[in-house]
Design an enzyme around this catalytic site. Structure first.
Site, PDB file in Angstrom:
ATOM      1  N   LYS A 137       0.840  -1.190   0.000  1.00 43.73           N
ATOM      2  CA  LYS A 137       0.000   0.000   0.000  1.00 43.73           C
ATOM      3  C   LYS A 137       0.880   1.246   0.000  1.00 43.73           C
ATOM      4  CE  LYS A 137      -4.184  -1.750   0.170  1.00 43.73           C
ATOM      5  NZ  LYS A 137      -5.228  -1.446  -0.822  1.00 43.73           N
ATOM      6  N   ASP A 212      -8.703  -1.336 -10.398  1.00 48.51           N
ATOM      7  CA  ASP A 212      -9.535  -1.942  -9.357  1.00 48.51           C
ATOM      8  C   ASP A 212     -10.826  -1.137  -9.217  1.00 48.51           C
ATOM      9  OD1 ASP A 212     -10.725  -2.969  -7.078  1.00 48.51           O
ATOM     10  OD2 ASP A 212      -9.170  -2.315  -5.698  1.00 48.51           O
ATOM     11  N   LYS A 236     -12.975  -8.092  -7.650  1.00 47.11           N
ATOM     12  CA  LYS A 236     -13.358  -8.443  -6.286  1.00 47.11           C
ATOM     13  C   LYS A 236     -14.790  -8.959  -6.285  1.00 47.11           C
ATOM     14  CE  LYS A 236     -10.064  -5.256  -4.229  1.00 47.11           C
ATOM     15  NZ  LYS A 236      -9.801  -4.120  -3.314  1.00 47.11           N
TER      16      LYS A 236
END
Length: 345
Positions: A137, A212, A236
């Site tokens: 991250k 994403d 996801k």
């Protein structure tokens, strides 16, 4: 499969055999179970985390039981009902339809390194034995580019493949500057917020770009492919509405895919792992090792062994860290609103 809980089963059609009705589960076009049926078994849990992640230290989520097992409804609390409804659809699919057929019995996973100081990196990576890929991250609020550079450098000393995730925090000039400063990585996930910005960054930098949020939070999840804005799709299960939605989207996007978790509990993670196991091709490690971020999970977490996890169905533990009554009421109200949205769709 025959199912006989009673005449109120919303998935059922009467059998033509015998006087007493039996019921057959509709596999092709399952209907939504009634909201009260979902809430009958629902539990709202508050899972403490080892490390602050996405700005939280406790992960709230709801799990419930269906005819095929347990499902999860865990949309982040800041999401509106329209977006959260996709997460409910995914949980219902998991609990009432079960997983799609698997194409493999193991799924490679990456380590996930939160925005910790560089000196804590080794401790984090020790939780992922055998992992040869780490997602780091970056662009954390209150931190500097130098913090990111040092963190990524510390990870590079321990694993061969490093990818970074900015969660859309950079503008185009900052993304280009930051990527150049951090150096060679496997890919950069969501460096900027919009598809137009992703495309602009992709035209300049030499590393692959992964999308994403530009897929899972977009009105048109195919726009990123139409705009030639990314090389890799991070998909996801819960935000996109379920395992089968992810598999269909993978085929439509026509780019490399990484299945990643949405900070799922072990119940939700089992659906994400099942989706990854069902992919016809899987060349990149998936982001499905985040169970190690929890101090306590709803069931045995998917902890990587030799860099992989294995698909499995789960039952929740008996003694769970339940959320406070007012939080359960909040989740129940939210589920009712999201269920109404799904009915309207």
């Amino acid at each position: 499969m025959v199912y006989q809980p009673g005449a109120n089963n919303p998935f059922a059609i009467p059998s033509k055999h015998g006087e007493m009705p039996t019921f057959v589960v509709r596999a092709s076009k399952p209907q939504l179970p009634p909201v009260d049926q979902i809430l009958e078994s629902a539990l709202v849990v508050a899972l403490p985390m080892r490390t602050r992640f996405r700005g939280i230290t406790v992960r709230e989520t709801m799990i419930f039981r269906g005819i095929k097992g347990w499902g999860e409804f865990g949309a982040f609390v800041e999401y509106d009902d329209a977006e959260a409804a996709n997460w409910l659809a995914a949980g219902i699919e998991q609990a009432w339809q079960g997983p799609p057929p698997a194409a493999r019995d193991t799924v490679p996973v990456n380590a996930t390194v939160p925005a910790v100081p560089a000196e804590q990196v080794a401790e984090i990576l020790a939780r992922y034995p055998g992992a040869d890929t780490a997602k780091v991250k970056v662009a954390e609020a209150g931190q500097t580019l130098d913090d990111d550079v040092q963190r990524v450098a510390a990870v590079r000393e321990l694993v061969p493949n490093v990818r970074i995730d900015a969660n859309g925090a950079w503008d185009v000039p900052t993304a280009i500057e930051s990527i150049e400063a951090i150096g060679d990585v496997q890919y950069v996930e969501q460096p900027c917020a919009t598809v137009k910005e992703l495309a602009a960054v992709r035209r300049v930098v030499d590393v692959p770009i992964a999308a994403d949020e530009s897929i899972r939070r977009a009105e048109d999840p195919l726009l990123v492919a139409k705009a030639d804005a990314a090389d890799i799709a991070v998909l996801k299960v819960a935000p996109l509405g379920g395992m089968r939605k992810v598999l269909a989207l993978r085929g439509a996007l026509k780019m490399e895919v990484v299945i990643s978790s949405a900070l799922d509990s072990a119940i939700g993670m089992s659906a994400s792992v099942a989706a990854a196991a069902a992919l016809p091709q899987l060349d990149l490690a998936c982001g499905l090792g985040t169970g190690v971020l929890f101090e306590r999970d709803v069931a045995p977490s998917f902890v990587p062994r030799k860099g992989v996890v294995r698909p499995r169905l789960l039952q929740p533990d008996d003694d769970l860290p339940l959320a406070a009554p007012d939080r359960r009421a909040w989740w129940e109200d939210r589920l009712r609103r999201c269920h109404a949205i799904l009915m309207a769709r």
